[in-house]
Write an enzyme that holds these catalytic residues in place. Structure first.
Site, PDB file in Angstrom:
ATOM      1  N   ASP A 183      -2.399  -8.118  17.685  1.00 19.07           N
ATOM      2  CA  ASP A 183      -3.211  -7.469  16.664  1.00 19.07           C
ATOM      3  C   ASP A 183      -4.411  -8.337  16.292  1.00 19.07           C
ATOM      4  O   ASP A 183      -4.246  -9.531  16.009  1.00 19.07           O
ATOM      5  CB  ASP A 183      -2.313  -7.263  15.429  1.00 19.07           C
ATOM      6  N   ASN A 184      -5.594  -7.763  16.308  1.00 24.94           N
ATOM      7  CA  ASN A 184      -6.800  -8.458  15.841  1.00 24.94           C
ATOM      8  C   ASN A 184      -6.940  -9.906  16.331  1.00 24.94           C
ATOM      9  O   ASN A 184      -7.131 -10.819  15.514  1.00 24.94           O
ATOM     10  CB  ASN A 184      -6.849  -8.483  14.310  1.00 24.94           C
ATOM     11  N   TYR A 231       1.452   4.005   6.597  1.00 23.71           N
ATOM     12  CA  TYR A 231       1.869   3.848   5.196  1.00 23.71           C
ATOM     13  C   TYR A 231       3.068   4.707   4.816  1.00 23.71           C
ATOM     14  O   TYR A 231       3.541   4.638   3.706  1.00 23.71           O
ATOM     15  CB  TYR A 231       0.694   4.185   4.264  1.00 23.71           C
ATOM     16  N   GLU A 284      -5.763  -6.490  21.151  1.00 23.63           N
ATOM     17  CA  GLU A 284      -6.285  -5.380  20.353  1.00 23.63           C
ATOM     18  C   GLU A 284      -7.501  -5.864  19.564  1.00 23.63           C
ATOM     19  O   GLU A 284      -7.411  -6.161  18.387  1.00 23.63           O
ATOM     20  CB  GLU A 284      -5.210  -4.843  19.384  1.00 23.63           C
ATOM     21  N   ASP A 326      -2.770  -6.943   0.238  1.00 19.01           N
ATOM     22  CA  ASP A 326      -1.393  -7.063   0.739  1.00 19.01           C
ATOM     23  C   ASP A 326      -1.309  -8.004   1.955  1.00 19.01           C
ATOM     24  O   ASP A 326      -0.244  -8.193   2.512  1.00 19.01           O
ATOM     25  CB  ASP A 326      -0.824  -5.682   1.105  1.00 19.01           C
ATOM     26  N   LYS A 333       0.837  -1.203   0.000  1.00 18.21           N
ATOM     27  CA  LYS A 333       0.000   0.000   0.000  1.00 18.21           C
ATOM     28  C   LYS A 333       0.871   1.253   0.000  1.00 18.21           C
ATOM     29  O   LYS A 333       1.907   1.301   0.682  1.00 18.21           O
ATOM     30  CB  LYS A 333      -0.895   0.020   1.241  1.00 18.21           C
TER      31      LYS A 333
END
Lengths: 666, 666
Positions: B384-385, B527, B413, B348, B253
């Site tokens: 993460d997640n 990014y 998270e 991605d 990205k």
């Protein structure tokens, strides 16, 4: 932690299942024909779609029946089933990740967004082909063909998309789910079934020995027979008799609980056992076992069922004391420990010692007492002071009885701390006495019945409301006179699908306490024979008959779960409704709780709960006074004079005639 | 039902034990030094006295330790113990009918009522003699002698009664209880211990690649070292770095989430894996593994602990994709399924396919990733997640880690539905992100923190409050300017014993969204590399340092359980207190939630909760502005101008000097 097999692929979590009593340790209760509505939190990781089933089966079935569960929001799902047989049911919940549903949702969104879905159609084809393998017959074939079409590049993409999203195929896929990684809730939860009388019953308690036609005589079972039409005319369907067994002589109590009985005092029927026998015998002055059976048969003809009293305690003269001395606690002076609550003594009563090493033998005999009366035809037991016997005993003995006779009803007479009362209900008692007698104000009644009927308590505790008992003449009744009796009767009969009164004391408005500050009756029937003049003009028998008739006519009053309180802007007026689930029968009750003064106020009905529109007229038919009122909107005026009738029992009719019903209306 | 052995004699019921999470399926959480307060409903049939014990033990102990439970009323009992070691604890409850206590109560009442107690003394003698047999040594002898005296007719009855009721003997009897029929609660409940940082931590999130001294350079671990004093001076103790692994090229990205990256775009650190390696490697531009370890060592000197990001997902270039193709879901076109939430695509990112048949192999490798970083010295993971990976995976992997390294902290998270967030916490996550970022009004904050801190949730879910993250620039911050950042900082730091900010975006009040209506930052560091000018005059770094210093100085702010909200008659002003259990430290926080206008109101403190008398003066020391106020009674005036400081953080001092403190006062 076990990492074998499919452990890691079971991704669905099922929890917080309701109803579930104490982690599933105890069953919920239902009567035949009722519904079991089950909810659960069900979710998985990520964003995949789920399928959820409610599983249920009868005790003797090996395979689950299933009912769909629907999504309620916030990861909550709900399903329901109806219980139709007098047996035990089991239920559980099953759920799985539904890849076809997830795929189908995703496809729709991609199509909407105009994305290329060529590969997605191939994924769907694979899913359908797998589905076809799980299926059979023509449906399996159809799925297989659909898969082939989805893969066919010669078909226009629009047609293939249409096919992929076709509801018919979605339904077929739903009937052949991929349950490889399904999670089944780890518990099977139990439903104990009872017959309908467990939910809706109308009790009358009466001392047989006070039923003689002539004053001064000891009443008999025969006299009770003669009293049956009187009781039946008032609309009762259970006739409960205090213990009918031989009564002890030693330390017999005299009139008004006098520690020294006179020679003609009959003693308390709860001091069970004499030279004439014990718990499996009848008191000679009442009659023989055969005459008791005749009474039961006669009662049946009047729609009355006889309930007997189970009081597991003995008089010092009970044959058990000599035969099974180890069932009692012996004191160092070689006497048996009598009942006491220091400094109070109850020397006419020997409790069983449930800590005895011979407890198995004792339990077996007490069970035998129950089966003895069941063999005589009894199917309802009112159990005296169950909270003074071990919980485990009740769990065991009730299960033993209900395994063979699921129709037997046990009413727990436990007036004790709330957690103990609820625990007894969990042990298996079908119905329970409550604190109703002492809940008099609007706040008290609202709080208490919200707890009983709107919390989990209702799943296992069925209230039976008594405004009076031979032990309880409340101050409210003592001080409020006849209007108080009428108000309490209406409250009991409409708040409780199960209720009872102790008569004829109740209908004759007997309200003299033994002494000021006492809840004991003066000249209580517990210790002496009373002769009641049943035809006194102030008797409430006709009023009771009318109220019980309303109960019989109106299914709304035959269940407790739909009770709903409504606001009145006067603390002395309480209002509540009961309705059938389909709202075809709606009863609104308003009671003036002040037996001394006329009260009025504005009643604000929760129209939405009653299925009414805010701007609608409706008819209120007072079933007690037979008056009709036309009401409009949520706020309406009510006024009740306790000297006339302290209550309305309205039937609400939604349909009011308008000009459109007029013949020539066009 | 089993009628063997002592089944029927166990009369005590133990239930509704709290804390108990999901019927005991999940542990509660504590840090070393905290208390576990346990309550239970405990009762038996009848009126006998009970003795109740809280049992507890460490994982490696076989025998229970015990703590007395005290009666709270309504059949509820309470006991407590303190957890002192970083290991698992277990607890349960035991209770039995205490015949000696029952006897002793009865005796007192009978003596009071002037009844003959000769036989009662003999019963007591028997009980004491039995007690002496269970006891040992001199106490056993004493009991035996007492039994003999109670039986001795030659002793005056008054002396014997005195002896029977002597507290010393009661205590001896209590130490040799008759537990033959004791009931032990059927479950052993677990406590998972964490180190103190689990309860009290102050996090700073920062992108290493944005730490270069020169604009336009790619920051390195070395640059991070140079940044350590800056972070430490603000008072943080955890420095959390987004993923430090090689970043993929395929579908990388560009700036502002542009689907097409420019040649110099660094890509998202969460697109893990390239030719340079995967989850066990560092991004070459950041530095070597050795340099990372150096950073950790350097951080330690500043009282900072490094937390790394665990994001179990791959870029298409991750070595796993080639090495373990079966860990991914393949599409019919022979491509790997990328992450998507139709119609959104994240090309991605390749998620792992947790439904793979190779799930054991996958789990083992992911566990290995954790142990790899533990071996480097990492003890804090920000995950993460986690809600997109199976619950069972987390339960397993966290247990595996904590068994060997109980000091490891996992922060979940998961910004998803509430039940999923709570379930993850039950699976073992030490701390959890919350909805705090979106709770802005007084009502929202009060509701939410009452749910988090006053319900069972607090037993397993430890909140970590973040006013911003790289994904979340709330509308409140976008629109409220610097005062909004100050208000949210104070709320996070005082409502949450655990809180964190994503900086330098936070202290520099970065509030430009990518577009109107978006919560994404413009020119997000996700990014692109940013160069932050840390010494801008409007930076909040000194303010943050002051707030974090207050947190360190005040134990009241280092725990969440004692949060108490207080009334203010202005909806824009919120007030709450936190205090230590002994009330030696009391902090009152008042925040103006409106970043645009000055607000004032009357704050009504719950004086009783704070241990103050209604008529008492007390001192309020504003630790932010260092002003002192003398307050009196429950209602006092507060006023906050957001352009100055939108909050008070008061320390309440109960002791105010009066004339009595004056030297010559007599």
């Amino acid at each position: 932690m076990d990492l074998a097999d499919d452990y890691g692929r079971k991704r669905v979590i099922i929890k917080n299942v309701k109803p579930e009593i104490d982690s599933g340790k105890f069953p919920i209760k239902r009567v035949v024909g009722e519904k079991v509505v089950v909810e659960a939190d069900i979710f998985t990781d990520g964003h995949d779609a789920l399928s959820c089933l409610l599983l249920y089966r009868k005790n003797d079935q090996r395979n689950w029946m299933q009912a769909a569960m629907t999504f309620l929001g916030n990861d909550r799902w709900r399903g329901e089933f109806t219980v139709t047989q007098l047996t035990t049911y089991w239920y559980s919940v099953q759920a799985w990740v539904n890849n076809f549903k997830s795929w189908s949702h995703g496809l729709s969104k991609k199509v909407e967004a105009g994305q290329d879905v060529a590969v997605d159609l191939l994924i769907g084809a694979d899913l359908m082909e797998e589905g076809s393998k799980r299926g059979s017959g023509s449906e399996a074939n159809k799925l297989k063909q659909a898969a082939a079409l989805l893969r066919s590049n010669s078909e226009p993409i629009e047609d293939r998309i249409e096919l992929a999203l076709d509801a018919e195929y979605a339904e077929m896929m739903a009937s052949y789910p991929d349950k490889d990684s399904a999670t089944t809730y780890e518990k099977e939860l139990q439903v104990v079934l009872d017959r309908e009388k467990a939910r809706f019953s109308t009790w009358y308690e009466m001392f047989p020995r006070s039923c003689a036609a002539e004053p001064g005589q000891h009443g008999t079972f025969k006299d009770c027979e003669a009293r049956l039409p009187y009781v039946a005319d008032m609309g009762f369907d259970v006739l409960y008799l205090p213990p009918i067994h031989p009564i002890g002589q030693t330390h017999r109590k005299g009139k008004n609980n006098n520690p020294a009985a006179g020679s003609d005092d009959p003693g308390s029927p709860w001091a069970i056992g004499s030279e004439h026998g014990g718990h499996k015998d009848t008191h000679p002055e009442l009659g023989t076992l055969k005459e008791f059976r005749q009474l039961m048969t006669a009662a049946q003809k009047y729609g009355l069922e006889i309930a007997v009293d189970i009081a597991f305690q003995c008089s010092p003269d009970h044959p058990y004391v000599k035969e099974y001395p180890r069932w009692f606690r012996w004191r160092p002076d070689d006497t048996v420990q009598y009942a006491e609550n220091p400094p109070k003594k109850y020397e006419d009563i020997y409790p069983f010692d449930f800590e005895t090493e011979r407890w198995q033998e004792l339990w077996a005999e007490l069970k035998d007492v129950l089966f003895f009366w069941i063999d005589q035809g009894v199917r309802i037991f009112r159990v005296d002071n169950p909270h003074t016997k071990p919980f485990r005993f009740w769990a065991w003995v009730i299960a033993e009885v209900k395994r063979k006779y699921p129709e037997v009803i046990f009413l727990a007479e436990a007036f004790t701390r709330p957690k103990v009362m609820y625990e007894l209900a969990k042990m298996g008692f079908t119905q329970s006495y409550t604190y109703f007698a002492w809940r008099n104000t609007k706040w008290e009644l609202t709080q208490y019945f919200t707890e009983l009927y709107q919390s989990d308590v209702r799943e296992y505790f069925r209230a039976n409301l008594w405004p009076n008992t031979p032990d309880i003449l409340t101050e409210y009744l003592q001080m409020g006179g006849r209007p108080a009796f009428m108000a309490r009767l209406v409250l009991a009969a409409t708040l409780g699908a199960n209720y009872g009164i102790y008569g004829p004391a109740f209908e004759l408005c007997e309200n003299r306490p033994r002494e000021f500050g006492s809840e004991e009756y003066l000249d209580s029937e517990k210790y002496q024979i009373r002769h009641w003049e049943l035809n006194r003009p102030y008797s409430l028998k006709d009023f009771i008959a009318r109220v019980n008739n309303i109960r019989r006519q109106h299914p709304a009053l035959q269940s407790d779960w739909n009770l709903c309180f409504h606001q009145v802007d006067n603390e002395k007026l309480i209002a509540y409704s009961k309705n059938t689930e389909d709202l075809s029968d709606i009863i609104i009750v308003v009671v003036n709780l002040d037996p001394h003064h006329r009260h009025s106020g504005w009643l604000e009905l929760d129209l939405e709960a009653l299925g009414l529109l805010p701007q609608q007229s409706y008819q209120m038919h007072d079933l007690l006074g037979d008056a009709h009122f036309l009401w409009y909107g949520s706020k309406n005026y009510v006024e009740l004079d306790p000297q006339v009738v302290p209550a309305h029992i309205f039937r609400l009719r939604r349909r009011v005639r308008t000009e459109r019903d007029f013949d020539y209306f066009m």
